[in-house]
Design an enzyme around this catalytic site. Sequence first.
Site, PDB file in Angstrom:
ATOM      1  N   ALA A 169       9.248 -40.766  26.293  1.00  0.00           N
ATOM      2  CA  ALA A 169       9.455 -42.185  26.007  1.00  0.00           C
ATOM      3  C   ALA A 169       8.466 -42.592  24.925  1.00  0.00           C
ATOM      4  O   ALA A 169       7.254 -42.644  25.165  1.00  0.00           O
ATOM      5  CB  ALA A 169       9.245 -43.006  27.273  1.00  0.00           C
ATOM      6  N   MET A 170       8.975 -42.867  23.721  1.00  0.00           N
ATOM      7  CA  MET A 170       8.122 -43.126  22.569  1.00  0.00           C
ATOM      8  C   MET A 170       8.188 -44.598  22.178  1.00  0.00           C
ATOM      9  O   MET A 170       9.197 -45.084  21.666  1.00  0.00           O
ATOM     10  CB  MET A 170       8.532 -42.225  21.404  1.00  0.00           C
ATOM     11  N   GLY A 181       6.327 -46.091  19.949  1.00  0.00           N
ATOM     12  CA  GLY A 181       5.960 -46.350  18.568  1.00  0.00           C
ATOM     13  C   GLY A 181       4.460 -46.443  18.375  1.00  0.00           C
ATOM     14  O   GLY A 181       3.978 -46.656  17.271  1.00  0.00           O
ATOM     15  N   GLY A 182       3.710 -46.263  19.474  1.00  0.00           N
ATOM     16  CA  GLY A 182       2.267 -46.314  19.413  1.00  0.00           C
ATOM     17  C   GLY A 182       1.647 -44.926  19.393  1.00  0.00           C
ATOM     18  O   GLY A 182       2.339 -43.909  19.526  1.00  0.00           O
ATOM     19  N   VAL A 183       0.324 -44.886  19.266  1.00  0.00           N
ATOM     20  CA  VAL A 183      -0.383 -43.620  19.167  1.00  0.00           C
ATOM     21  C   VAL A 183      -0.349 -42.841  20.473  1.00  0.00           C
ATOM     22  O   VAL A 183      -0.233 -41.608  20.478  1.00  0.00           O
ATOM     23  CB  VAL A 183      -1.849 -43.856  18.709  1.00  0.00           C
ATOM     24  N   ASP A 184      -0.424 -43.527  21.613  1.00  0.00           N
ATOM     25  CA  ASP A 184      -0.507 -42.823  22.893  1.00  0.00           C
ATOM     26  C   ASP A 184       0.764 -42.034  23.201  1.00  0.00           C
ATOM     27  O   ASP A 184       0.705 -40.855  23.564  1.00  0.00           O
ATOM     28  CB  ASP A 184      -0.782 -43.820  24.024  1.00  0.00           C
ATOM     29  N   SER A 185       1.917 -42.679  23.054  1.00  0.00           N
ATOM     30  CA  SER A 185       3.164 -41.981  23.369  1.00  0.00           C
ATOM     31  C   SER A 185       3.447 -40.863  22.375  1.00  0.00           C
ATOM     32  O   SER A 185       4.037 -39.835  22.724  1.00  0.00           O
ATOM     33  CB  SER A 185       4.336 -42.965  23.416  1.00  0.00           C
ATOM     34  N   CYS A 219       8.518 -53.744  34.506  1.00  0.00           N
ATOM     35  CA  CYS A 219       9.098 -52.892  33.471  1.00  0.00           C
ATOM     36  C   CYS A 219       8.918 -51.419  33.824  1.00  0.00           C
ATOM     37  O   CYS A 219       9.840 -50.620  33.678  1.00  0.00           O
ATOM     38  CB  CYS A 219       8.453 -53.193  32.123  1.00  0.00           C
ATOM     39  N   GLY A 222       2.883 -42.091  27.451  1.00  0.00           N
ATOM     40  CA  GLY A 222       1.492 -42.138  27.012  1.00  0.00           C
ATOM     41  C   GLY A 222       0.599 -42.942  27.922  1.00  0.00           C
ATOM     42  O   GLY A 222      -0.495 -43.362  27.505  1.00  0.00           O
ATOM     43  N   CYS A 256       6.067 -58.800  25.580  1.00  0.00           N
ATOM     44  CA  CYS A 256       6.870 -58.487  24.400  1.00  0.00           C
ATOM     45  C   CYS A 256       8.035 -59.446  24.191  1.00  0.00           C
ATOM     46  O   CYS A 256       8.471 -59.638  23.069  1.00  0.00           O
ATOM     47  CB  CYS A 256       7.380 -57.046  24.489  1.00  0.00           C
TER      48      CYS A 256
END
Length: 358
Positions: free
Chosen positions: A6-7, A9-13, A101, A125, A197
């Site tokens: 599950a991405m 769009g951040g650095v962790d994922s 969520c 992430g 969000c």
Amino acid sequence: MKLIAAMSGGVDSAVAAARAVEAGHEVIGVHLALSSNPQKYRSGARGCCTVEDSHDARRAADVIGIPFYIWDMAEEFHEGVVENFMSEYAEGRTPNPCLRCNEKIKFAAVLDRAQALGFDGVVTGHYAQMRETELGRTIHRAVDPAKDQSYVLAVLNIDQLAGAHFPLGDTIKDEVRLEAERRGLFVANKPDSHDICFVPSGDNAGWLRDRLGSEVGPIVDADGTKLGEHKGAYTYTIGQRRGLGLTVPGAGGEPRYVLKIEPKTNTVVVGTHEALAVSLIIGDRPIWCGPIPQGNTEYRGFAQVRAHGAPAACTYSHNGSEITAQLDEPIFGLAAGQGLVIYDGDRVVGSATVARTE
């Protein structure tokens, strides 16, 4: 294993997906589209799952060298998270949309879809650790206390945890950013997401007024004395001090805090800080992250009621439908609707939704 990453769009994922590939798993990157009209959601790096984030996730997947897809979860997100957020506030409760969520979308709808497609689990992430212990597969706090997300993952049941993978739980955030740079991931220095969000302006109260109305009602002191008026009781939360606009008579002008929200009478009740003290918490809808403790038996542990709040030593028990936590020392400003998470040391025992306090 075959895993869905599950991405967001951040650095962790992005680093979590890269680590899963490096560990030898067959990985496919997936970004969740949570709105049928992305312009409703905030842009930039303040929220999560925005249009910009989907582009960032795709580019990270290209660098890692994995297939990438976007899954439409707008309907599930609206019903399970946004509608819940509005209805909880309308009932005078204070919900945590990130908990919902994780429960309803990231580790229910996504995991169900992944397993239906023949995948073994989902990689994210999140900062938490999964361990194989004598109790089975259990979830524990992350090594980095400042980033620990075990609290918001405590809504996962045993079956969901069996398919959940958190590769970053043993790493501190600064090291994750350095690793992202080494891997050539341009999101290495992207700011962390925060705020809700689906509230584009960041103004939760204004967002709620637009959808639930702004009926004027009284603000009363704990003794019933009217001190002022509000424009929508549901826009306040327990423990709130700022924004009340009150001139408090007597008591040397002692500050007032929101003690109670009464949606049926559209009344906000305020009082002194001491009146916010809570020593007993009763939570409903229990979810167990491991073996279920024996019913009606008292155990020692720690209760946490905020994502990054300090855990409070407690004695807890459950009767099957509710968890009761008797705190050694009182905490302040707890609202119905928040998440109650029970820990045994650094292990997550389970969670519940705060129903009432004493």
